[in-house]
Design a protein around this motif. Sequence first.
Motif, short mmCIF file in Angstrom:
data_model
loop_
_atom_site.label_atom_id
_atom_site.label_comp_id
_atom_site.label_asym_id
_atom_site.label_seq_id
_atom_site.Cartn_x
_atom_site.Cartn_y
_atom_site.Cartn_z
N TRP A 58 0.84 -1.21 0.00
CA TRP A 58 0.00 0.00 0.00
C TRP A 58 0.87 1.25 0.00
O TRP A 58 0.65 2.19 -0.76
N ARG A 59 1.88 1.26 0.87
CA ARG A 59 2.87 2.33 0.90
C ARG A 59 4.25 1.71 1.06
O ARG A 59 4.39 0.63 1.65
N VAL A 60 5.28 2.42 0.58
CA VAL A 60 6.67 2.05 0.81
C VAL A 60 7.35 3.23 1.48
O VAL A 60 7.26 4.37 0.99
N VAL A 61 8.03 2.97 2.60
CA VAL A 61 8.61 4.06 3.39
C VAL A 61 10.04 3.68 3.79
O VAL A 61 10.42 2.51 3.77
N PRO A 62 10.87 4.67 4.15
CA PRO A 62 12.22 4.35 4.64
C PRO A 62 12.17 3.45 5.87
O PRO A 62 11.24 3.52 6.68
N ALA A 63 13.19 2.61 6.00
CA ALA A 63 13.21 1.64 7.09
C ALA A 63 13.09 2.29 8.46
O ALA A 63 12.41 1.78 9.36
N ASN A 64 13.73 3.45 8.62
CA ASN A 64 13.75 4.08 9.95
C ASN A 64 12.43 4.74 10.32
O ASN A 64 12.25 5.20 11.45
N SER A 65 11.49 4.82 9.38
CA SER A 65 10.19 5.41 9.70
C SER A 65 9.04 4.41 9.58
O SER A 65 7.88 4.81 9.71
N LEU A 66 9.37 3.14 9.34
CA LEU A 66 8.31 2.14 9.13
C LEU A 66 7.36 2.04 10.31
O LEU A 66 6.14 2.13 10.15
N ARG A 67 7.90 1.87 11.50
CA ARG A 67 7.04 1.67 12.67
C ARG A 67 6.20 2.91 12.95
O ARG A 67 5.01 2.81 13.26
N SER A 68 6.79 4.09 12.84
CA SER A 68 6.03 5.32 13.12
C SER A 68 4.94 5.55 12.07
O SER A 68 3.84 6.01 12.41
N GLU A 69 5.21 5.23 10.81
CA GLU A 69 4.20 5.37 9.76
C GLU A 69 3.04 4.41 10.02
O GLU A 69 1.87 4.78 9.88
N ALA A 70 3.37 3.17 10.38
CA ALA A 70 2.32 2.19 10.66
C ALA A 70 1.48 2.61 11.86
O ALA A 70 0.25 2.49 11.86
N MET A 71 2.13 3.12 12.90
CA MET A 71 1.41 3.57 14.08
C MET A 71 0.49 4.74 13.75
O MET A 71 -0.65 4.81 14.24
N ALA A 72 0.95 5.66 12.91
CA ALA A 72 0.13 6.82 12.56
C ALA A 72 -1.14 6.40 11.83
O ALA A 72 -2.23 6.91 12.10
N VAL A 73 -1.02 5.45 10.90
CA VAL A 73 -2.20 4.96 10.18
C VAL A 73 -3.12 4.21 11.13
O VAL A 73 -4.35 4.40 11.10
N ALA A 74 -2.54 3.38 12.00
CA ALA A 74 -3.37 2.63 12.96
C ALA A 74 -4.11 3.56 13.92
O ALA A 74 -5.27 3.32 14.25
N GLN A 75 -3.45 4.62 14.35
CA GLN A 75 -4.11 5.59 15.23
C GLN A 75 -5.26 6.28 14.51
O GLN A 75 -6.31 6.55 15.11
N GLN A 76 -5.07 6.58 13.23
CA GLN A 76 -6.15 7.18 12.45
C GLN A 76 -7.34 6.22 12.37
O GLN A 76 -8.50 6.62 12.54
N LEU A 77 -7.07 4.95 12.12
CA LEU A 77 -8.13 3.94 12.06
C LEU A 77 -8.80 3.77 13.42
O LEU A 77 -10.03 3.61 13.50
N ALA A 78 -8.01 3.79 14.48
CA ALA A 78 -8.55 3.61 15.82
C ALA A 78 -9.51 4.72 16.20
O ALA A 78 -10.39 4.53 17.05
#
Length: 254
Positions: free
Chosen positions: A184-204
């Motif tokens: 769905w998205r491709v992001v730099p390795a050092n921002s993977l977890r923060s990007e995933a958390m941001a999307v999950a928080q939006q969904l939550a």
Amino acid sequence: MTSFHYETILSTLEDGGVRIISLNRPGSLNAMNRALIDDVARAFNDANACDATKAIVFTGEGRAFCAGDDRKEHVHPETEAEAHDLVEAIQEATRAITFGAKPVVGAIHGWAVGGGFEWAINCDFPIWSEDARAFFPEIRLGVFVTGAVTSLLPALVGLQKARELLFLGEQHDASALHAMGLAWRVVPANSLRSEAMAVAQQLAGLPQKAMMRMKRALNTSAVNDIERALRFETEATVAGFLAPETTRRLLAFE
């Protein structure tokens, strides 16, 4: 924070209702043994039943998401009953991810191979690290795929590309997977977890019942019969496990 406890999984509820479910066999690149397979199903079923959990981030500890079957711990099924029990356990993990009420954001890095690639595809919002790579080795080994990918892949990438991925088993990097529609998205390795958390928080933060109904409706109508695909995959994988040629190929595979 609320935590469940498993042998091979870390499951932690963060502030805002986001639960992180992380494969925790980093020494083997989170390769799949029976304990991990069972724990994935349990962890997702527990999370889906937890009222405090609003969205899930699915990831892996260490250098990879999941490197597929653990060849060092692999015990080849000797009977049809043993093979069916193993394959059905794998399919139960997919049911928990795909049919579960809570939206799942994948945070995929390193290798996603075989069953690990299947679990990445099972996620609702798969975010891949730029360093990630994936492939399906099953056909060259004489076994079959699981995880409902015989239904999900054609729906996501088209029938011809699905043939290419499953028959040829070539390795693909994250940018190629994004072009196919699997990332769905491709992001730099050092921002993977923060990007995933941001999307999950939006969904939550979305209305939970409406979101649950939407996930169920999309997975029921947008994809061809997932349950039928799971049943066919189980039959085909069991048959493959019992073939002598499969045993030879599995023992030779590195």
